[in-house]
Design a protein around this motif. Structure first.
Motif, PDB file in Angstrom:
ATOM      1  N   GLY A  43       0.821  -1.202   0.000  1.00  0.00           N
ATOM      2  CA  GLY A  43       0.000   0.000   0.000  1.00  0.00           C
ATOM      3  C   GLY A  43       0.859   1.258   0.000  1.00  0.00           C
ATOM      4  N   ASN A  44       0.216   2.395  -0.027  1.00  0.00           N
ATOM      5  CA  ASN A  44       0.949   3.664  -0.156  1.00  0.00           C
ATOM      6  C   ASN A  44       0.651   4.618   0.989  1.00  0.00           C
ATOM      7  OD1 ASN A  44      -1.670   4.297  -0.745  1.00  0.00           O
ATOM      8  ND2 ASN A  44      -1.259   5.168  -2.772  1.00  0.00           N
ATOM      9  N   LEU A  45       0.257   4.085   2.162  1.00  0.00           N
ATOM     10  CA  LEU A  45      -0.094   4.939   3.288  1.00  0.00           C
ATOM     11  C   LEU A  45       1.082   5.825   3.690  1.00  0.00           C
ATOM     12  CD1 LEU A  45      -2.185   5.653   5.535  1.00  0.00           C
ATOM     13  CD2 LEU A  45      -1.060   3.919   6.943  1.00  0.00           C
ATOM     14  N   ILE A  46       2.281   5.260   3.762  1.00  0.00           N
ATOM     15  CA  ILE A  46       3.444   6.037   4.179  1.00  0.00           C
ATOM     16  C   ILE A  46       3.788   7.078   3.135  1.00  0.00           C
ATOM     17  CG2 ILE A  46       5.916   5.903   4.679  1.00  0.00           C
ATOM     18  CD1 ILE A  46       5.416   3.257   6.057  1.00  0.00           C
ATOM     19  N   ARG A  47       3.727   6.705   1.868  1.00  0.00           N
ATOM     20  CA  ARG A  47       4.001   7.689   0.805  1.00  0.00           C
ATOM     21  C   ARG A  47       3.000   8.849   0.867  1.00  0.00           C
ATOM     22  NH1 ARG A  47       4.858   2.864  -2.235  1.00  0.00           N
ATOM     23  NH2 ARG A  47       7.042   2.605  -2.855  1.00  0.00           N
ATOM     24  N   GLN A  48       1.738   8.516   1.091  1.00  0.00           N
ATOM     25  CA  GLN A  48       0.715   9.564   1.194  1.00  0.00           C
ATOM     26  C   GLN A  48       0.993  10.477   2.383  1.00  0.00           C
ATOM     27  OE1 GLN A  48      -3.035   7.550   1.465  1.00  0.00           O
ATOM     28  NE2 GLN A  48      -3.154   7.100  -0.726  1.00  0.00           N
ATOM     29  N   ALA A  49       1.362   9.875   3.518  1.00  0.00           N
ATOM     30  CA  ALA A  49       1.634  10.677   4.711  1.00  0.00           C
ATOM     31  C   ALA A  49       2.805  11.622   4.490  1.00  0.00           C
ATOM     32  CB  ALA A  49       1.904   9.757   5.894  1.00  0.00           C
ATOM     33  N   LEU A  50       3.849  11.134   3.828  1.00  0.00           N
ATOM     34  CA  LEU A  50       5.018  11.988   3.588  1.00  0.00           C
ATOM     35  C   LEU A  50       4.711  13.088   2.576  1.00  0.00           C
ATOM     36  CD1 LEU A  50       7.817   9.260   3.577  1.00  0.00           C
ATOM     37  CD2 LEU A  50       7.172  10.823   5.429  1.00  0.00           C
ATOM     38  N   ARG A  51       3.850  12.783   1.614  1.00  0.00           N
ATOM     39  CA  ARG A  51       3.456  13.808   0.652  1.00  0.00           C
ATOM     40  C   ARG A  51       2.643  14.898   1.341  1.00  0.00           C
ATOM     41  NH1 ARG A  51       0.822  10.820  -2.496  1.00  0.00           N
ATOM     42  NH2 ARG A  51      -1.305  11.411  -1.961  1.00  0.00           N
ATOM     43  N   LYS A  52       1.726  14.485   2.217  1.00  0.00           N
ATOM     44  CA  LYS A  52       0.917  15.462   2.948  1.00  0.00           C
ATOM     45  C   LYS A  52       1.772  16.239   3.943  1.00  0.00           C
ATOM     46  CE  LYS A  52      -3.445  12.979   2.404  1.00  0.00           C
ATOM     47  NZ  LYS A  52      -4.569  12.304   3.095  1.00  0.00           N
ATOM     48  N   GLN A  53       2.829  15.611   4.448  1.00  0.00           N
ATOM     49  CA  GLN A  53       3.733  16.317   5.349  1.00  0.00           C
ATOM     50  C   GLN A  53       4.380  17.497   4.637  1.00  0.00           C
ATOM     51  OE1 GLN A  53       7.290  16.265   5.001  1.00  0.00           O
ATOM     52  NE2 GLN A  53       7.895  17.104   6.994  1.00  0.00           N
ATOM     53  N   ARG A  54       4.777  17.307   3.391  1.00  0.00           N
ATOM     54  CA  ARG A  54       5.396  18.406   2.628  1.00  0.00           C
ATOM     55  C   ARG A  54       4.403  19.548   2.405  1.00  0.00           C
ATOM     56  NH1 ARG A  54       7.789  13.781   0.200  1.00  0.00           N
ATOM     57  NH2 ARG A  54       6.235  13.693  -1.456  1.00  0.00           N
ATOM     58  N   ARG A  55       3.143  19.186   2.169  1.00  0.00           N
ATOM     59  CA  ARG A  55       2.123  20.220   2.006  1.00  0.00           C
ATOM     60  C   ARG A  55       1.889  20.951   3.324  1.00  0.00           C
ATOM     61  NH1 ARG A  55      -3.740  18.194   0.442  1.00  0.00           N
ATOM     62  NH2 ARG A  55      -3.684  17.615   2.651  1.00  0.00           N
ATOM     63  N   MET A  56       1.873  20.209   4.425  1.00  0.00           N
ATOM     64  CA  MET A  56       1.683  20.829   5.731  1.00  0.00           C
ATOM     65  C   MET A  56       2.795  21.831   6.022  1.00  0.00           C
ATOM     66  SD  MET A  56       1.452  18.944   9.482  1.00  0.00           S
ATOM     67  CE  MET A  56       3.223  18.567   9.507  1.00  0.00           C
ATOM     68  N   VAL A  57       4.022  21.472   5.697  1.00  0.00           N
ATOM     69  CA  VAL A  57       5.154  22.380   5.916  1.00  0.00           C
ATOM     70  C   VAL A  57       4.994  23.648   5.086  1.00  0.00           C
ATOM     71  CG1 VAL A  57       7.639  22.658   5.528  1.00  0.00           C
ATOM     72  CG2 VAL A  57       6.765  20.578   6.633  1.00  0.00           C
ATOM     73  N   ARG A  58       4.578  23.498   3.836  1.00  0.00           N
ATOM     74  CA  ARG A  58       4.397  24.678   2.970  1.00  0.00           C
ATOM     75  C   ARG A  58       3.330  25.604   3.529  1.00  0.00           C
ATOM     76  NH1 ARG A  58       4.529  20.788  -1.186  1.00  0.00           N
ATOM     77  NH2 ARG A  58       2.267  20.976  -1.463  1.00  0.00           N
ATOM     78  N   GLU A  59       2.245  25.032   4.067  1.00  0.00           N
ATOM     79  CA  GLU A  59       1.109  25.845   4.490  1.00  0.00           C
ATOM     80  C   GLU A  59       1.218  26.370   5.925  1.00  0.00           C
ATOM     81  OE1 GLU A  59      -2.523  23.751   3.848  1.00  0.00           O
ATOM     82  OE2 GLU A  59      -2.194  23.498   1.685  1.00  0.00           O
ATOM     83  N   LEU A  60       1.864  25.581   6.810  1.00  0.00           N
ATOM     84  CA  LEU A  60       1.824  25.914   8.238  1.00  0.00           C
ATOM     85  C   LEU A  60       3.193  26.202   8.848  1.00  0.00           C
ATOM     86  CD1 LEU A  60      -0.770  23.234   9.454  1.00  0.00           C
ATOM     87  CD2 LEU A  60      -1.206  25.617   8.837  1.00  0.00           C
ATOM     88  N   GLY A  61       4.240  25.740   8.234  1.00  0.00           N
ATOM     89  CA  GLY A  61       5.568  25.963   8.792  1.00  0.00           C
ATOM     90  C   GLY A  61       6.314  24.664   9.015  1.00  0.00           C
ATOM     91  N   GLU A  62       7.561  24.766   9.408  1.00  0.00           N
ATOM     92  CA  GLU A  62       8.430  23.608   9.556  1.00  0.00           C
ATOM     93  C   GLU A  62       7.876  22.590  10.563  1.00  0.00           C
ATOM     94  OE1 GLU A  62      11.223  22.574   7.986  1.00  0.00           O
ATOM     95  OE2 GLU A  62      10.763  24.207   6.586  1.00  0.00           O
ATOM     96  N   GLU A  63       8.048  21.320  10.213  1.00  0.00           N
ATOM     97  CA  GLU A  63       7.629  20.251  11.113  1.00  0.00           C
ATOM     98  C   GLU A  63       8.630  20.114  12.265  1.00  0.00           C
ATOM     99  OE1 GLU A  63       7.727  15.442  11.424  1.00  0.00           O
ATOM    100  OE2 GLU A  63       7.684  16.303   9.403  1.00  0.00           O
ATOM    101  N   ARG A  64       8.075  19.845  13.450  1.00  0.00           N
ATOM    102  CA  ARG A  64       8.900  19.538  14.623  1.00  0.00           C
ATOM    103  C   ARG A  64       8.210  18.446  15.422  1.00  0.00           C
ATOM    104  NH1 ARG A  64       8.951  21.853  19.861  1.00  0.00           N
ATOM    105  NH2 ARG A  64       7.562  23.533  19.170  1.00  0.00           N
ATOM    106  N   PHE A  65       8.985  17.489  15.881  1.00  0.00           N
ATOM    107  CA  PHE A  65       8.416  16.375  16.644  1.00  0.00           C
ATOM    108  C   PHE A  65       9.081  16.293  18.010  1.00  0.00           C
ATOM    109  CE2 PHE A  65       8.866  11.899  18.023  1.00  0.00           C
ATOM    110  CZ  PHE A  65       7.520  11.618  18.261  1.00  0.00           C
TER     111      PHE A  65
END
Length: 358
Positions: free
Chosen positions: A151-173
């Motif tokens: 499946g592509n769940l991880i690929r989808q999550a990483l793609r959405k992560q890049r969009r989240m960074v563009r819209e909201l700012g750098e990811e931090r965990f």
């Protein structure tokens, strides 16, 4: 075998050490819900919490933590928030469940997340299901490589992560986030979820609040609550309150900002937790028994857990079966009210005296 019953707070340092050693000697018992710290925390908030201590001569061979309802009905300790249940024991121990109940003064012991491989309880299991886990014993990268081929769940999550960074700012965990603001956000998100799905709000239940507070403040290696948080810029977008031991993380209270659901931050948080957890000694994340689609796509293994009841009194066991069967179809209304206040209550009251005389 001798069996004595005590309150969790009555256990001394030697007994707690024995309990921990039994867990450490058997990987399948290393779930934090089976730790003495969990029993102690629940015991401080639940007056009906008990522990049966099993002895073979002078040697302690097992601990059976439970709670008492209606004087003769037993449930696992922390029932309602415990996703792993059972008897903690020395390797190879055999026991008689009916004799155990008699020593505890119980007519019935009911369970819903029992370790299914506890053979003495096997005849009493009504249903066995797999509790999905993320197996990290071979490392995080091995887990990711395996899931990439299914499946592509991880690929989808990483793609959405890049969009989240563009819209909201750098990811931090943050693997262990002690920020007070994050805990408040998690509670608010989770309470909103309970309200939307018409479930009772565990965060508004006093004894659960007390247990969560105590375990969040604990530094015990084998049982402590940790908050993991995913940020975008300075904004928390998803958080998880879990219970961990040295090697197991129980996926307990996940929550996310529903206004940002398009970013699939909850899935991304799971992946970041798996990566950080693997680096911190976590060998598997127990996602908890459910049919949620995202769990089936994240899991790469499972642990069998069972539902059922051990009955010493067939009258009480039958009454409880009838109660649960009716509860599935009648959640509210006059019939449910009559059942709760009448039928099974009369049966239980009528049998208590006989049970305690045996």
């Amino acid at each position: 075998m001798q069996i004595s019953v005590v309150r969790p707070s009555d256990l001394g340092p030697a007994e707690v050490t024995e309990w921990r050693q039994m867990q450490e000697s058997q990987p399948r018992l290393q779930n934090p819900f089976l730790a003495p710290e969990f029993a102690l925390a629940v015991g401080r908030s639940r007056p009906t919490a008990r522990v049966a201590v099993l002895q073979d001569g002078p040697k302690i061979v097992g601990f059976f933590p439970y709670e008492v309802r209606h004087r003769v009905i037993g449930v696992p300790i922390g029932s309602g928030i415990s996703d792993c249940q059972g008897l903690v024991h020395r390797p190879g121990l055999d026991w008689d469940p009916v004799r155990l109940l008699k020593a505890c003064g119980l007519a019935v012991w009911e369970f819903d997340h029992l370790l299914a491989d506890q053979a003495p309880f096997a005849p009493y299991q009504a249903r066995v299901a797999g509790s999905p886990i993320i197996d990290l014993s071979k490392g995080y990268q091995s887990y990711v490589d395996d899931r990439m081929t299914d499946g592509n769940l991880i690929r989808q999550a990483l793609r959405k992560q890049r969009r989240m960074v563009r819209e909201l700012g750098e990811e931090r965990f943050e693997w262990e986030d002690r920020s007070e603001g994050v805990m408040l956000a998690l509670r608010r998100w989770k309470s909103d979820q309970y309200r939307r799905t018409q479930q009772y709000d565990r965060f508004r239940t006093p004894w659960i609040q007390a247990v969560l507070t105590e375990l969040s403040q604990s530094s015990a290696a084998d049982c402590r609550a940790v908050v993991s948080t995913l940020y975008a810029g300075d904004q928390p977008v998803a958080a998880h309150l879990g219970l961990r031991s040295r090697s197991v993380l129980a996926y307990w209270f996940p929550a996310y900002d529903v206004d940002l659901a398009r970013h699939s931050a909850g899935i991304l948080l799971c992946l970041r937790m798996a990566e950080a957890g693997a680096a911190d000694g976590i060998e598997h994340i127990d996602l908890g028994k459910s049919e949620a689609l995202y769990k089936s796509r994240l899991t790469n293994d499972e642990v069998p857990v069972a539902e059922g009841r051990v009955g010493r009194s067939w009258a009480v066991a039958g009454a409880r079966r009838a109660q649960f069967a009716l509860a599935r179809s009648v959640r509210t209304g006059a019939v449910g009210a009559r059942l709760r206040s009448g039928g099974t209550g009369r049966v239980l009251r009528g049998i208590r005296a006989r049970l305690h005389e045996r």
